[in-house]
Design a protein around this motif. Structure first.
Motif, PDB file in Angstrom:
ATOM      1  N   GLU A 193       0.821  -1.205   0.000  1.00  0.00           N
ATOM      2  CA  GLU A 193       0.000   0.000   0.000  1.00  0.00           C
ATOM      3  C   GLU A 193       0.857   1.259   0.000  1.00  0.00           C
ATOM      4  N   LEU A 200       1.807  10.686  -9.513  1.00  0.00           N
ATOM      5  CA  LEU A 200       1.135  10.721 -10.803  1.00  0.00           C
ATOM      6  C   LEU A 200       0.003  11.748 -10.845  1.00  0.00           C
ATOM      7  N   SER A 201      -0.486  12.133  -9.683  1.00  0.00           N
ATOM      8  CA  SER A 201      -1.578  13.115  -9.627  1.00  0.00           C
ATOM      9  C   SER A 201      -1.055  14.538  -9.416  1.00  0.00           C
ATOM     10  N   GLN A 232       6.959   9.972 -13.391  1.00  0.00           N
ATOM     11  CA  GLN A 232       5.901  10.317 -14.339  1.00  0.00           C
ATOM     12  C   GLN A 232       6.300   9.967 -15.768  1.00  0.00           C
ATOM     13  N   ASN A 249       4.225   6.910 -17.536  1.00  0.00           N
ATOM     14  CA  ASN A 249       3.224   7.458 -18.458  1.00  0.00           C
ATOM     15  C   ASN A 249       3.617   7.346 -19.921  1.00  0.00           C
ATOM     16  N   GLU A 272       1.870   2.114  -3.564  1.00  0.00           N
ATOM     17  CA  GLU A 272       0.734   2.603  -4.322  1.00  0.00           C
ATOM     18  C   GLU A 272       0.409   4.047  -3.947  1.00  0.00           C
ATOM     19  N   GLU A 273       0.466   4.354  -2.644  1.00  0.00           N
ATOM     20  CA  GLU A 273       0.167   5.712  -2.200  1.00  0.00           C
ATOM     21  C   GLU A 273       1.199   6.701  -2.740  1.00  0.00           C
ATOM     22  N   ASP A 326       0.616   7.068  -6.566  1.00  0.00           N
ATOM     23  CA  ASP A 326      -0.621   7.809  -6.830  1.00  0.00           C
ATOM     24  C   ASP A 326      -0.425   9.303  -6.598  1.00  0.00           C
ATOM     25  N   LYS A 386       7.448   0.108 -10.351  1.00  0.00           N
ATOM     26  CA  LYS A 386       7.012   1.116  -9.383  1.00  0.00           C
ATOM     27  C   LYS A 386       7.860   1.070  -8.125  1.00  0.00           C
TER      28      LYS A 386
END
Length: 286
Positions: free
Chosen positions: A96, A106-107, A161, A165, A99-100, A103, A202
């Protein structure tokens, strides 16, 4: 002692299964974590780390010692008194935490503007006169350290990124990353490994120490085709930050590091110019 190879690639742990040498009953071990390899080793044969586990025969209560070894190219298991056994690999799920982190990165589409805004704030903080030298020293240390942190944040966000991406950058990273390239697995496993490769990338990207500029320089080169500006002066400033934080404000010789306003201005400007040069190259590649 038996010996069986397995693939550590994309796996977090193993269990082993065999027949008890005393009663013939089927024995299965506990789940045993796969240790991280020693990536500092020059040869694959020297890169193995060890983790211990055990298995117990439920029928006759005999204990068996299980040893799991993993290097950056392969892995194997040994069991005392057992010549033949099966190894069951347990795939690694992206934690987790990773992933956090991913995220959040990427945001953040406007991280380059965030960098410029924050670097200007550090300049303003360094111009403040608190009127007390001890407080002034504390502020300068914080601003100095903050400039290096902004550099790390920019380098990590940009690389993550651009790799995640862009399919071409992603393929280049997988193809050229030493820690991924040195892993091996059977062709029969290829489809299973394809499902986990994005998670592996990742984790690799999040785990990088982004003030290790020589390593990050190589990663930008082989995955993005971006050549860094000269890193010599920044490496000296990063070393000063390291000594300031980890040596209680002293250098290796035990001498107090003098953090002047001029030195802080230098690190802020060096970081700003360095990032702007990289940003220009990224824009040219787009």
């Amino acid at each position: 002692m038996g010996y069986t190879e397995f693939s550590p690639f994309g796996n977090k742990s193993v269990t082993v299964e065999f027949e008890c040498v005393k009663c013939g009953a089927r024995v299965e071990s506990e789940e045993i974590g796969i240790p991280p390899p020693n990536y500092a080793a020059e040869k694959a044969s020297d890169s193995h780390n060890e983790n211990d586990g055990y298995a117990v025969c439920e029928n006759c209560s005999i204990d068996f010692d299980v040893y799991v070894y993993a290097g950056y190219a392969d892995g194997y298991v040994e069991i005392n008194d057992i010549d033949s056994f099966l190894v069951h690999e347990i795939e690694n799920e992206l934690e987790e935490y990773y992933e956090e982190q991913i995220d959040a990165i990427l945001s953040s589409p406007y991280y380059d503007f965030y960098f410029l805004d924050e670097i200007e704030k550090l300049k303003a903080l360094n111009d403040i006169d608190l009127g007390k030298e001890k407080l002034q020293e504390t502020l300068r240390r914080q601003v100095f350290s903050g400039a290096i942190t902004l550099l790390e944040d920019y380098l990590s966000t940009t690389l993550i990124q651009k790799v995640l991406n862009d399919d071409n950058n992603f393929k280049q990273f997988v193809k050229e990353s030493p820690s991924i390239r040195k892993r091996k697995f059977n062709l029969s496993e290829i489809y299973d490994k394809l499902d986990s490769i994005r998670d592996i990338v990742k984790k690799e990207l999040v785990d990088v120490i982004y003030h290790d500029l020589p390593k990050v320089k190589r990663m930008y080169d082989y995955s993005l085709g971006i050549d860094f500006p000269d890193i010599g002066n920044l490496m000296k400033l990063i070393k000063t930050r390291h000594d300031m934080v980890h040596r209680n404000g002293k250098n290796k010789e035990g001498e107090k590091i003098e953090i002047t306003k001029e030195l802080v201005d230098e690190v802020i400007e060096s970081v700003k110019v360095f990032v702007q040069k990289i940003d220009e190259k990224i824009v040219e590649e787009q």
